[in-house]
Design a protein around this motif. Structure first.
Motif, PDB file in Angstrom:
ATOM      1  N   LEU A  29       0.826  -1.211   0.000  1.00  0.00           N
ATOM      2  CA  LEU A  29       0.000   0.000   0.000  1.00  0.00           C
ATOM      3  C   LEU A  29       0.860   1.261   0.000  1.00  0.00           C
ATOM      4  N   MET A  30       1.985   1.221   0.731  1.00  0.00           N
ATOM      5  CA  MET A  30       2.881   2.371   0.763  1.00  0.00           C
ATOM      6  C   MET A  30       3.554   2.585  -0.585  1.00  0.00           C
ATOM      7  N   LEU A  31       3.989   1.503  -1.211  1.00  0.00           N
ATOM      8  CA  LEU A  31       4.658   1.603  -2.510  1.00  0.00           C
ATOM      9  C   LEU A  31       3.727   2.143  -3.582  1.00  0.00           C
ATOM     10  N   PHE A  32       2.439   1.809  -3.444  1.00  0.00           N
ATOM     11  CA  PHE A  32       1.469   2.233  -4.451  1.00  0.00           C
ATOM     12  C   PHE A  32       0.523   3.297  -3.889  1.00  0.00           C
ATOM     13  N   HIS A  33       1.054   4.130  -2.960  1.00  0.00           N
ATOM     14  CA  HIS A  33       0.202   5.155  -2.356  1.00  0.00           C
ATOM     15  C   HIS A  33      -0.316   6.148  -3.381  1.00  0.00           C
ATOM     16  N   SER A  34       0.457   6.344  -4.456  1.00  0.00           N
ATOM     17  CA  SER A  34       0.006   7.258  -5.505  1.00  0.00           C
ATOM     18  C   SER A  34      -0.945   6.574  -6.481  1.00  0.00           C
ATOM     19  N   MET A  35      -1.043   5.240  -6.369  1.00  0.00           N
ATOM     20  CA  MET A  35      -1.960   4.462  -7.207  1.00  0.00           C
ATOM     21  C   MET A  35      -2.763   3.533  -6.302  1.00  0.00           C
ATOM     22  N   PRO A  36      -3.634   4.107  -5.460  1.00  0.00           N
ATOM     23  CA  PRO A  36      -4.354   3.296  -4.467  1.00  0.00           C
ATOM     24  C   PRO A  36      -5.214   2.196  -5.069  1.00  0.00           C
TER      25      PRO A  36
END
Length: 209
Positions: A167-174
């Motif tokens: 979730l942190m790695l893809f925070h910009s792509m939730p």
């Protein structure tokens, strides 16, 4: 090409990923009623432990067999864990709002108890999946495993952070991060944990006392 042959690495990896996707969806589906989370999680680990030892057969059949077989004990265990978590949170809330002078002391105590509970919970459902224990022995043996194998416990804890890391790695792509959680991340986490747990469990008698 040998890469794409029936026994090729590519096909083996593809089949493993497909199995984990199916398993993840089954786990999520069976977690939907809150009280079945324990039974669903124990079934998840039973299948991933079989995968780790190359013993798996049909994913759905194995999952639902484990779900039925462990339902009673896993459900009671989950409800005990859920009640313990809620009790800790309620205590923290009460102390924070009504006993501010003891806030620091009780906060430290809260995190110690939460850490102990988390360490034991890392083992509870895999132990249900792998061994036959009474409810009392289940908690005792999980505690022994957690604090008698600290390196493995630390590794299991770090692996349990994988969903949060995704979730942190893809925070910009939730949307993509949520999609991965729905499709494969929890079952992949359980599989990686099961590789470690399998090595540990194989050193233990079938019915640890």
């Amino acid at each position: 090409m040998k890469l794409f042959s029936m026994d090729g690495k590519f096909l083996n990896v593809f089949n493993r990923i497909t199995d984990l996707v199916v398993l993840n969806l089954l786990w999520l589906l069976c977690c939907l009623p809150f009280f079945t989370i324990g039974a669903s999680t124990s079934a998840l680990y039973q299948v991933t432990l079989q995968m780790a030892e190359d013993r798996e057969s049909y994913i759905a059949r194995s999952f639902f067999h484990a779900f039925r077989e462990n339902f009673r004990q896993a459900t009671i265990t989950w409800l005990i864990c859920a009640f313990s978590i809620l009790l800790l949170l309620a205590d923290l809330y009460v102390v924070s709002n009504f006993f501010s002078s003891f806030h620091y002391t009780f906060t430290v105590l809260f995190f110690i108890l939460a850490f102990l509970l988390l360490c034991v919970m890392l083992y509870l459902f895999p132990v249900i999946a792998y061994f036959k224990n009474s409810l009392k022995k289940l908690f005792v043996n999980s505690f022994r495993l957690a604090f008698g194998n600290l390196l493995t416990t630390l590794q299991l804890f770090l692996l349990s952070l994988l969903p949060a890391i995704v979730l942190m790695l893809f925070h910009s792509m939730p949307v993509l991060g949520s999609f991965l959680l729905i499709i494969i991340v929890p079952s992949a986490t359980a599989f990686f944990q099961s590789v470690l747990l399998s090595r540990l469990f194989q050193k233990i008698p079938v019915n640890p006392s």
